[in-house]
Design a protein around this motif. Structure first.
Motif, PDB file in Angstrom:
ATOM      1  N   HIS A 188       0.839  -1.192   0.000  1.00  0.00           N
ATOM      2  CA  HIS A 188       0.000   0.000   0.000  1.00  0.00           C
ATOM      3  C   HIS A 188       0.879   1.249   0.000  1.00  0.00           C
ATOM      4  O   HIS A 188       1.635   1.485   0.926  1.00  0.00           O
ATOM      5  CB  HIS A 188      -0.915   0.019   1.217  1.00  0.00           C
ATOM      6  N   GLY A 189       0.799   2.020  -1.066  1.00  0.00           N
ATOM      7  CA  GLY A 189       1.500   3.295  -1.118  1.00  0.00           C
ATOM      8  C   GLY A 189       2.932   3.236  -1.599  1.00  0.00           C
ATOM      9  O   GLY A 189       3.608   4.267  -1.632  1.00  0.00           O
TER      10      GLY A 189
ATOM     11  N   GLN B 151       5.047   0.511   5.640  1.00  0.00           N
ATOM     12  CA  GLN B 151       3.855  -0.217   6.086  1.00  0.00           C
ATOM     13  C   GLN B 151       3.278   0.423   7.348  1.00  0.00           C
ATOM     14  O   GLN B 151       2.056   0.557   7.493  1.00  0.00           O
ATOM     15  CB  GLN B 151       4.218  -1.686   6.327  1.00  0.00           C
TER      16      GLN B 151
ATOM     17  N   ASN C 176       1.509   3.670   6.508  1.00  0.00           N
ATOM     18  CA  ASN C 176       0.190   3.424   5.930  1.00  0.00           C
ATOM     19  C   ASN C 176      -0.846   3.188   7.023  1.00  0.00           C
ATOM     20  O   ASN C 176      -1.989   3.656   6.931  1.00  0.00           O
ATOM     21  CB  ASN C 176       0.243   2.212   4.997  1.00  0.00           C
TER      22      ASN C 176
ATOM     23  N   LYS D 257      -1.695   6.545   8.592  1.00  0.00           N
ATOM     24  CA  LYS D 257      -2.495   7.409   7.709  1.00  0.00           C
ATOM     25  C   LYS D 257      -3.962   7.037   7.732  1.00  0.00           C
ATOM     26  O   LYS D 257      -4.813   7.848   7.371  1.00  0.00           O
ATOM     27  CB  LYS D 257      -1.943   7.322   6.280  1.00  0.00           C
TER      28      LYS D 257
END
Length: 421
Positions: free
Chosen positions: A42-43, A84, A87, A90
């Motif tokens: 993710h991201g 990680q 994420n 966030k």
């Protein structure tokens, strides 16, 4: 992106890989082979082709913060976990969650540098708007208090123990909450990664101002137990003693421990001011040096941290200390330590000399050839019959590198540091 000093021009241009009759061009690897499924998440995405500088893998990360490189397997794996963790943070809305966590209780007062907030906000009034206003007031208080001394922003002229967050600690309990949140996420509380550092501060500030505690704030965090903090051991291996210490207390404790080891004052000051390792990692380094207590030459090993011009160089020095501290010498013990041609070398009490060369994958580039040839000459001396100088390489080595080292009289051991992870 990272808050240590950038790589110097000299470091960037040193020993570029070139070819000759005896040198080779480093081969690239795939990110999926080196990182497994963690090569994307993710991201972030790691570019599929991972280059090599002849000694360390060079990973290219593509994130919303930009495209940048991280050098070395250890730093790259640590950075994957930082992304990680970021994420997870966030996905957390501090003002809303802070108000919810307060429940029916009264939000605790915020400590001030000169005064204490005497009018706490009740939970019934703790809307998103007034909670944010209160947080902004805390920020203004920080600004009015003067220059904040942070882990990496205190200039050398202010003193050798630059790792200090005590001024912030007097205003809110943010540093303490930050350490608690980092512990829950299994990341280094003094991470070099600026976006993660800023997000840790943001969540910790709301947690401290709200008085509901990091454990309540981190209900959104799911398992990461046992995650490696630095490529050398789990967070739990040192958290009991050090995680809850303020950074300046950690630096003071490290100073005393280094003094007890007989490290010179000049080296101690340079070690504490070194910016390529976090306070947590430096604390680990001191622990590894303590395991070598009584070995002459510890000054040289301690100096290898501040002497490193790059993050991956300092991390490699830390990896080397971790491995040496295990005393994996088949019953022999370290009799003397030295750093020769930037390579740590131990003389063992059975007469052997062992050089420790941190490398993800060693290729016989012109730069490596020059360094290791000079090391060979520097260590050349009469020895007890049957003993060869040994070079223990943390990772693998190409057939050419192994052959060239053996032709110079070295006993070569590869993947030597694997037990340190």
């Amino acid at each position: 992106m990272f808050d240590y000093a950038p790589v110097t021009a000299a470091a960037r241009t040193a020993a570029p890989p070139t070819t000759s009759s005896r040198s080779e061009i480093p081969k690239a690897n795939s990110a999926s082979m080196l990182l497994g499924t963690a090569h994307a998440g993710h991201g972030y995405t790691v570019q599929s082709k991972v280059a090599s500088d002849g000694r360390f893998h060079v990973y290219t990360f593509e994130t919303e913060y930009g495209t940048y490189t991280v050098v070395g397997d250890g730093p790259a794996k640590k950075h994957v976990h930082e992304l990680q963790a970021l994420n997870k943070l966030k996905n957390y809305s501090p003002p809303v969650e802070s108000a919810r966590a307060a429940g029916g209780a009264v939000i605790a007062p915020v400590k001030g540098l000169f005064t204490t907030v005497s009018n706490p906000i009740g939970a019934a009034q703790a809307t998103r708007g007034n909670f944010e206003r209160r947080f902004q007031a805390v920020q203004r208080g920080l600004s009015q208090a003067g220059e904040v001394v942070t882990t990496f922003r205190m200039p050398e002229k202010r003193g050798p123990d630059r790792e200090s967050d005590s001024l912030i600690e007097k205003i809110v309990d943010r540093p303490k909450e930050r350490r608690r949140i980092a512990e829950a996420l299994k990341v280094d509380p003094y991470t070099h990664f600026v976006p993660l550092s800023q997000k840790l501060d943001e969540v910790a500030s709301y947690s401290a101002a709200g008085g509901f505690g990091a454990s309540r704030a981190l209900g959104f965090v799911t398992g990461e137990a046992g995650t490696v903090i630095s490529g050398l051991g789990t967070l739990e291996s040192w958290a009991t003693e050090n995680l809850d210490m303020a950074a300046d207390d950690m630096a003071a404790a490290n100073r005393k421990r280094l003094q007890k080891l007989g490290i010179s004052e000049g080296v101690i000051k340079r070690f504490l001011l070194a910016d390529k390792l976090t306070p947590s990692e430096k604390t680990q380094a001191v622990g590894f040096l303590e395991r070598l207590s009584g070995t002459p030459g510890l000054d040289a090993l301690a100096s290898s941290i501040p002497d490193s011009r790059t993050r991956h160089g300092a991390f490699a020095a830390l990896q080397t200390m971790a491995y040496m501290a295990q005393q994996p010498f088949d019953g022999a013990r370290a009799a003397n330590a030295a750093v020769v041609e930037d390579v740590p070398v131990l003389a063992l009490d059975d007469g052997r000399r062992v050089a420790f060369f941190a490398s993800d994958e060693l290729f016989w580039t012109s730069g490596n050839a020059a360094q290791l040839s000079e090391l060979t000459l520097a260590l050349k001396e009469p020895r007890r019959e049957g003993f060869k100088p040994e070079i223990w390489i943390s990772g693998s080595a190409s057939a050419s590198a192994r052959r060239e080292l053996q032709s110079r009289g070295w006993l070569v051991k590869t993947n030597a540091f694997s037990a340190a992870h």
